[in-house]
Every structure is written in C-alpha cells, then in structure tokens.
Design an enzyme around this catalytic site. Structure first.
Site, PDB file in Angstrom:
ATOM      1  N   THR A   1     -56.634 -82.346   9.028  1.00 35.53           N
ATOM      2  CA  THR A   1     -57.661 -81.446   9.714  1.00 35.53           C
ATOM      3  C   THR A   1     -57.567 -79.987   9.522  1.00 35.53           C
ATOM      4  O   THR A   1     -56.306 -79.672   9.397  1.00 35.53           O
ATOM      5  CB  THR A   1     -57.411 -81.633  11.089  1.00 35.53           C
ATOM      6  OG1 THR A   1     -57.843 -83.077  11.740  1.00 35.53           O
ATOM      7  CG2 THR A   1     -58.370 -80.879  12.154  1.00 35.53           C
TER       8      THR A   1
ATOM      9  N   ASP B   1     -52.534 -83.261   4.470  1.00 31.13           N
ATOM     10  CA  ASP B   1     -53.057 -82.459   5.593  1.00 31.13           C
ATOM     11  C   ASP B   1     -52.284 -81.111   5.173  1.00 31.13           C
ATOM     12  O   ASP B   1     -51.634 -80.647   4.626  1.00 31.13           O
ATOM     13  CB  ASP B   1     -52.038 -82.842   6.720  1.00 31.13           C
ATOM     14  CG  ASP B   1     -52.543 -82.629   8.308  1.00 31.13           C
ATOM     15  OD1 ASP B   1     -53.582 -81.663   8.222  1.00 31.13           O
ATOM     16  OD2 ASP B   1     -52.421 -83.014   9.131  1.00 31.13           O
TER      17      ASP B   1
ATOM     18  N   ASP C   1     -49.567 -74.776   9.668  1.00 32.51           N
ATOM     19  CA  ASP C   1     -49.509 -73.403   9.974  1.00 32.51           C
ATOM     20  C   ASP C   1     -48.430 -72.586   9.493  1.00 32.51           C
ATOM     21  O   ASP C   1     -48.650 -71.591   9.258  1.00 32.51           O
ATOM     22  CB  ASP C   1     -49.650 -73.327  11.543  1.00 32.51           C
ATOM     23  CG  ASP C   1     -51.084 -74.101  11.989  1.00 32.51           C
ATOM     24  OD1 ASP C   1     -51.982 -73.712  11.470  1.00 32.51           O
ATOM     25  OD2 ASP C   1     -50.779 -75.082  12.798  1.00 32.51           O
TER      26      ASP C   1
ATOM     27  N   GLU D   1     -52.616 -86.090  13.814  1.00 36.68           N
ATOM     28  CA  GLU D   1     -51.807 -85.896  12.740  1.00 36.68           C
ATOM     29  C   GLU D   1     -50.585 -86.355  12.598  1.00 36.68           C
ATOM     30  O   GLU D   1     -49.971 -86.690  11.425  1.00 36.68           O
ATOM     31  CB  GLU D   1     -51.820 -84.437  12.455  1.00 36.68           C
ATOM     32  CG  GLU D   1     -53.212 -83.654  12.158  1.00 36.68           C
ATOM     33  CD  GLU D   1     -53.405 -82.176  12.063  1.00 36.68           C
ATOM     34  OE1 GLU D   1     -54.089 -81.462  11.725  1.00 36.68           O
ATOM     35  OE2 GLU D   1     -52.347 -81.624  12.686  1.00 36.68           O
TER      36      GLU D   1
HETATM   37  C1  5RP Z   1     -54.725 -78.754  12.311  1.00 33.41           C
HETATM   38  C2  5RP Z   1     -53.558 -78.540  11.940  1.00 33.41           C
HETATM   39  C3  5RP Z   1     -53.855 -77.651  10.386  1.00 33.41           C
HETATM   40  O1  5RP Z   1     -53.505 -78.508   9.243  1.00 33.41           O
HETATM   41  C4  5RP Z   1     -53.227 -76.407  10.330  1.00 33.41           C
HETATM   42  O2  5RP Z   1     -53.645 -75.612  11.445  1.00 33.41           O
HETATM   43  C5  5RP Z   1     -53.611 -75.533   9.252  1.00 33.41           C
HETATM   44  O3  5RP Z   1     -55.131 -75.284   9.033  1.00 33.41           O
HETATM   45  P1  5RP Z   1     -55.963 -74.494   8.046  1.00 33.41           P
HETATM   46  O4  5RP Z   1     -55.893 -75.183   6.856  1.00 33.41           O
HETATM   47  O5  5RP Z   1     -57.389 -74.273   8.654  1.00 33.41           O
HETATM   48  O6  5RP Z   1     -55.060 -73.173   7.857  1.00 33.41           O
HETATM   49  O7  5RP Z   1     -52.239 -78.548  12.155  1.00 33.41           O
HETATM   50  O8  5RP Z   1     -54.202 -79.324  13.868  1.00 33.41           O
END
Ligand code: 5RP
Length: 219
Positions: A28, A81, A84, A103
């Site tokens: 996500t 995936d 952060d 996840e």
């Molecule tokens: C979602 C997550 C995302 O993979 C994480 O927040 C990174 O998101 P982005 O690709 O928008 O920076 O853990 O729950």
C-alpha cells in the site's frame, strides 16, 4: 526529475521481477500505486499472476486494472511494498498508510519481500519516522496509556482514523535512533489490545531504491 520519478523508477524495476505463475502480495502507498500501475500494464500484455492486496485502496486499483485477486491465500512468491524508513540491516518502519497489519501478514507469508523506496526513506538507524501501532477499538485509551510512549491517535478529519480492519492507530514518537527495535516491538506486542507495530524485520528483503536523478539501486 523529482520524488515521483524516484518512486516510479523503483517500481518499474520491481514490476520486471514479476513472472508468469507468481502469487504476488500487493502493499500500500504512493510508491506501490506506481507498481500496481505497471503490473496492470503487464497483465494487459498477457502476464498471468494472482495477487492479494494489503488494503482496500490497493484492492480497488488492482481490481479496476483487471489483476486477478484472491482473498484465501497461504503463501506468496513475492510481496512488493513501500516503507517509511529502512536501515542498513533492512529493518523497517511501515504503516504510514495505515495498512501495517495486513502488510505484515503478506510480508511474513512471502518467500521474498521487495521493498520499493525513494532515496529519502533510507536511514542509518530507525526512529525519525513515527511508529504506527494498530490498536483494538475496545479499551483503546487504556491500551494507549500502557504503551508509555509519546504520540497521538491518528485522525481523519474530526474522527479517529479507522484501519481497513476497523481498528485505530496510535502514532508514537520515538527516540531517534531506536536502540533495539526488535526488543521494543516485543515489549509493545505483548500489551493486550496492541494488534501490530510498524516495525518490520527478519524478512527476506530485496530493497530497490529509486533516486531523484533517475538512478535505481538494488540492495
Ligand atoms: C502503508 C505503508 C507504506 O508502504 C509506507 O507508508 C510508504 O508509503 P509511500 O510509498 O506513500 O511513501 O507502510 O501502510
């Protein structure tokens, strides 16, 4: 070139890793969104896969694009995936998009986890990002008080943010760097009402880093 180009570059590389017959876990976030776009394109060109999604958002995108989706699964060949934060030992903080529980179920059921990030997600040590902690609604204030961490419940406008599983998220502010993420996770996960933390480790991770100048590095 900018951050979206970095995310796209990492995503394109991950799309190339998918082959016929694979069962694919879909993460996500904004980076995964580019990955799913690429995967939809390859499915239109004839790629034969099945997939499961870690959030309603990803599910909707994959469904609309015609990716064959399953909800009863045991094992994935690969899960792709975002993250952060990811450190040199490929330990991560995830859950910025609120999908950490699903996840982690996907990642821990996969032979390989491919993490796609832009360069800004790579850190020497974890802790700059807030740590999302998924908490059962029942008794959520009592559970949060046992965390013994500064932070706040995630909000969606004037209401508490609700995950796809109907739970709440407490975003904890960490001491940076976190000395021992594994130990911290173990302490938190034993608190009744804590359903999952955003610390991810002990996974077979390949990390694809996209840079704003268009370069891609696989670690
Ligand atoms: C979602 C997550 C995302 O993979 C994480 O927040 C990174 O998101 P982005 O690709 O928008 O920076 O853990 O729950």
């Amino acid at each position: 070139m900018g951050i979206d180009e970095a995310k796209k570059a990492a995503s394109i590389k991950a799309v190339e890793m998918i082959s016929d017959g694979m069962c694919v876990g879909l993460g996500t976030g904004s980076t995964v969104r580019f990955f799913v776009e690429g995967l939809v394109q390859r499915c239109l060109e004839g790629l034969k896969i099945t997939a499961a999604a870690s959030s309603d958002r990803t599910y909707a995108q994959a469904l609309e694009g015609g990716i064959p989706l399953i909800s009863d699964f045991k094992r994935f060949d690969i899960t792709v995936d975002g993250a952060d934060e990811i450190d040199g030992q490929k330990r991560m903080i995830k859950g910025g998009g609120g999908a950490l529980l699903r996840e982690k179920i996907l990642a821990s059921s996969s032979d390989q986890m491919v993490v796609i990030v832009d360069e800004h997600k790579c850190v020497n040590s974890l802790g700059r990002a807030k740590l999302p902690i998924e908490i059962a609604r029942f008794g959520y204030l009592a559970t949060a008080s046992k965390l013994d961490l500064p932070g706040e419940f995630r909000m969606c406008e004037d209401n508490l943010y609700e995950t796809d599983n109907g739970n709440y998220i407490f975003d904890a502010y960490l001491d940076s760097p976190v000395e021992d993420p594994q130990d911290m996770h173990l302490q938190l996960i034993t608190i009744p009402g804590v359903l999952e933390t955003g610390f991810f480790f002990n996974l077979n991770v390949t990390c694809i880093v996209g840079y704003e100048d268009g370069r891609v590095e696989t670690l």
